[in-house]
Write a protein that holds these residues in place. Sequence first.
Motif, short mmCIF file in Angstrom:
data_model
loop_
_atom_site.label_atom_id
_atom_site.label_comp_id
_atom_site.label_asym_id
_atom_site.label_seq_id
_atom_site.Cartn_x
_atom_site.Cartn_y
_atom_site.Cartn_z
N THR A 96 27.54 27.24 33.62
CA THR A 96 27.81 27.21 32.17
C THR A 96 27.82 28.62 31.60
N GLY A 97 26.82 29.42 31.99
CA GLY A 97 26.80 30.82 31.52
C GLY A 97 28.00 31.60 32.00
N PHE A 98 28.39 31.37 33.25
CA PHE A 98 29.56 32.07 33.80
C PHE A 98 30.83 31.70 33.04
N MET A 99 31.01 30.40 32.75
CA MET A 99 32.22 29.96 32.04
C MET A 99 32.26 30.52 30.62
N GLU A 100 31.09 30.58 29.98
CA GLU A 100 31.04 31.18 28.63
C GLU A 100 31.41 32.66 28.68
N SER A 101 30.87 33.36 29.67
CA SER A 101 31.18 34.79 29.80
C SER A 101 32.65 34.99 30.14
N ALA A 102 33.19 34.13 31.02
CA ALA A 102 34.61 34.24 31.39
C ALA A 102 35.49 34.00 30.17
N ARG A 103 35.13 33.03 29.34
CA ARG A 103 35.91 32.75 28.12
C ARG A 103 35.92 33.96 27.20
N GLU A 104 34.74 34.53 26.96
CA GLU A 104 34.66 35.69 26.06
C GLU A 104 35.43 36.88 26.63
N GLY A 105 35.27 37.11 27.94
CA GLY A 105 35.95 38.24 28.56
C GLY A 105 37.46 38.09 28.54
N LEU A 106 37.96 36.91 28.88
CA LEU A 106 39.41 36.67 28.90
C LEU A 106 40.00 36.74 27.49
N LEU A 107 39.26 36.22 26.51
CA LEU A 107 39.73 36.30 25.12
C LEU A 107 39.80 37.75 24.65
N THR A 108 38.83 38.55 25.05
CA THR A 108 38.85 39.98 24.67
C THR A 108 40.06 40.68 25.27
N VAL A 109 40.33 40.42 26.55
CA VAL A 109 41.50 41.03 27.21
C VAL A 109 42.78 40.55 26.55
N PHE A 110 42.87 39.25 26.26
CA PHE A 110 44.07 38.71 25.62
C PHE A 110 44.26 39.31 24.23
N GLY A 111 43.16 39.46 23.50
CA GLY A 111 43.25 40.09 22.18
C GLY A 111 43.77 41.51 22.25
N GLN A 112 43.36 42.25 23.28
CA GLN A 112 43.86 43.62 23.47
C GLN A 112 45.34 43.63 23.81
N LYS A 113 45.79 42.65 24.59
CA LYS A 113 47.22 42.53 24.90
C LYS A 113 48.02 42.26 23.63
N ILE A 114 47.50 41.38 22.78
CA ILE A 114 48.16 41.08 21.51
C ILE A 114 48.21 42.33 20.64
N THR A 115 47.10 43.06 20.59
CA THR A 115 47.04 44.29 19.79
C THR A 115 48.08 45.29 20.25
#
Length: 606
Positions: A96-115
Motif C-alpha cells: 500500500t505504501g509503495f503504491m501510494e509513493s508510486a502514484r505521487e512520483g508518477l504524477l509529479t513526473v507527468f506534471g513536469q511533462k505537462i509543464t
Amino acid sequence: MILEKSRRSDANVFPVENKGKGKIAKAKKRQVKGVIWKTVLQQKWLSMGIVFAVAGAVVTALIPPLILAKIVDTVTAGKAVTFWVIFLYFAMLALTGFMESAREGLLTVFGQKITHALRSSLMEKFICLTSDKLTGLEPGTLASRFVGDVDTVENLFTSGIISMFADACKIISILVVIWFENKGLAVVLLVILPFLFWFTRHVQKNMLAAQIENRKAVGRASGHVPETLHNIRTIHCLGREKYMEERYDTYIGESYQAMERTNFYDAVYSPVILILNAVVVAAVMLLSASGNKMVLTFFGMSAGTAVAVINYISQIFSPVESLGMEIQTIQSAVAGIHRINEFFGLEEKENGAQENGDTEKTWNNPATKIEENRNEKISRKEAMADMEERHRLGASGSNSFPFVEFRNVTFGYDEHVVLEHLNFKVMDTDQVTLLGRTGAGKSTILKLLLGLYEPDQGQVLLHGIPATAVRAGERRKLFGYVEQTFHMVPGTVRDQITLYDDRISERQVKAVAELTGLKEAIESLENGYDTYCTPEIFSQGQWQLLSIARAAVAEPKLLLLDEITANLDAETEKAVLAALKRVAKDRTVISISHRTSAELGRTIQI
C-alpha cells in the motif's frame, strides 16, 4: 523577362493589394486540452502507470484492515495465527505504501511533462505574435502565463483532478466495504460526511482569505521601507516621521490579524475532526454492544470487524479533508487554463504562421498541409531568387527597380495615425537619412521595413516584395538593424555577434570585427572571442561598434540605423561613424539621426 517573372511570383505568393491588418494570420487552433492530450499520447506508458498506481493504491488500502480483522477474530476464538497471515498483513501494508509513493512520483513526473509541453507551446505562440500584440502585453502578465498559470495546470494533475478522483474512489470503496461489514455505520457515515465536507470547505476558504490578506499586508509593509528611504529627505523636511511610523505599524498589524485568523482555523480544524472521529467510533462501539436485536442487526460485529471498522473510519476522514484542497486546486487550474487559452487565441503574424508549419501540422491534420507547404516553399524560393536578381542588377546599374519603396503608406497605433500617404523610394547602394520632428514616424518606418508591422494602407516593398513576406530565416541576409543601445544576450563575445546563428562562419566574425575596429579590443580579452560578456568588458562606444558588427556580420544588402550615435560623446561618435562608413560601403543605408554630423547621403523629410 526577370521583372515579368517576378511580378507573376509576387501576384501568386505575396498579395499586391494590401488588406491592412486584416492580412494577419489567424491564430492556430491550439488549446491547453490539446497540449495535454498530446502529452498523454506521447507518454502512454507513464499514463498507464498512473492509472495502475491509482487503482492499486485504492485497492491495496482496503486489504490490510480485513486481514487484521481475520487475525483478531482468530485470536479471540483461541486459535493460533499462522506466520503467513501475519506476513501477508505486513506485506500488504508495504505494498500500500509503495503504491501510494508510486502514484505521487508518477504524477509529479507527468506534471513536469505537462509543464514542459505547455511552456514550449507558449513560446512557439509567443514568437508568432504580431508586434501590436506584443507591445500591448504587460511583461508581468506575460510572465505569469509562463510561470504561475502553467504551475496551476501542473497542480491540476499532481494534486488536483487525479488526486481527487483517487480520494473519491477511496471514500466510495471504504463505504462499500463498511456497508458489508456494518450497515449501520455506513448509514452514519453517509449522514456525517456531507457535514464534514462543508465544514472542511468553510475552514479552507476562510484560511485562504486570511492568507491572501496577510500577503497583501506583508507586501505593503515591505514596500513601505524602500518608499520611506527614497523620500527620507522630504519626510524630514515636513516632519512626517511619526506618520510614516504609524503607517508601517498599521500594515504590520493587519498582517498579524490575518495570521491570527489563519492560526485560529488551523488550530480548530484538527481537534474537531479528531473529536468527530472519536464520537463516531464510540457511538458505533456502544451500539454494537447493545442487547437490542434490531440495533445489532445494523451495528452488530465481531471484535475483528470492530478493529477493521475503526481503521476504515480513520482512513475515510483524511481523503475528505484532501477533497476540499483538491477542489480549490482545480478551480485555480481552470482559471489558469482559461488565461492560457486566451493567450493561445491572440492573432499571429503571417510569417510566424508560415515558418511554424511543422507546429501547425501537430495541431491540425498533416495530410491537408504537406502539399500546400511544399508548393509555398517552392514559390517563395523563386520569389526570393527574383529579389536577389533584382538586387544584382540594381547594384550593377542595369536596373532602375527601387530597393526600398513606400507606396502610399498609411499607418497608426490604435487610433493615432503616425504616417499618412507616405511615398518615397531608395535605390540600390543609396544612402539616405530620414529627418523629421520627434513623433513624426521615423522609427516606425524602420519597423515597417523590418516587417514588424503591416501598414493600414499602401505597401512597403523590398525589391517589389512586401516587407512582411520576407521569412525570418532570410531577413538577416537582407537587412541589418542597429539601435540606439546594444542589447546583450547571454553568452560570449562571438555569441553577441552571431546571435547563435550557425550559418555565420568564424571568418565572417573576425572580418566584421576588423571592419568595425573591434579586433584588437576583442583579442586583448582573456579568452578573446570566447570571453563571456559582462557590461564592464567594453566601453559604451565599443558596445555600439559591437551592435554594428552584429548587424553587418551576415553581409546584408540593407542597413537600418536608428539614432546609433544619440548616446555617444563627440569623440566616440567620430570613431563609430568612421567604422560605419567602412561597413556601409557598397550597401544601401537608411538612417535616422538628429545630429547633422551623423547624416548619411541625401535626406528625406518625414
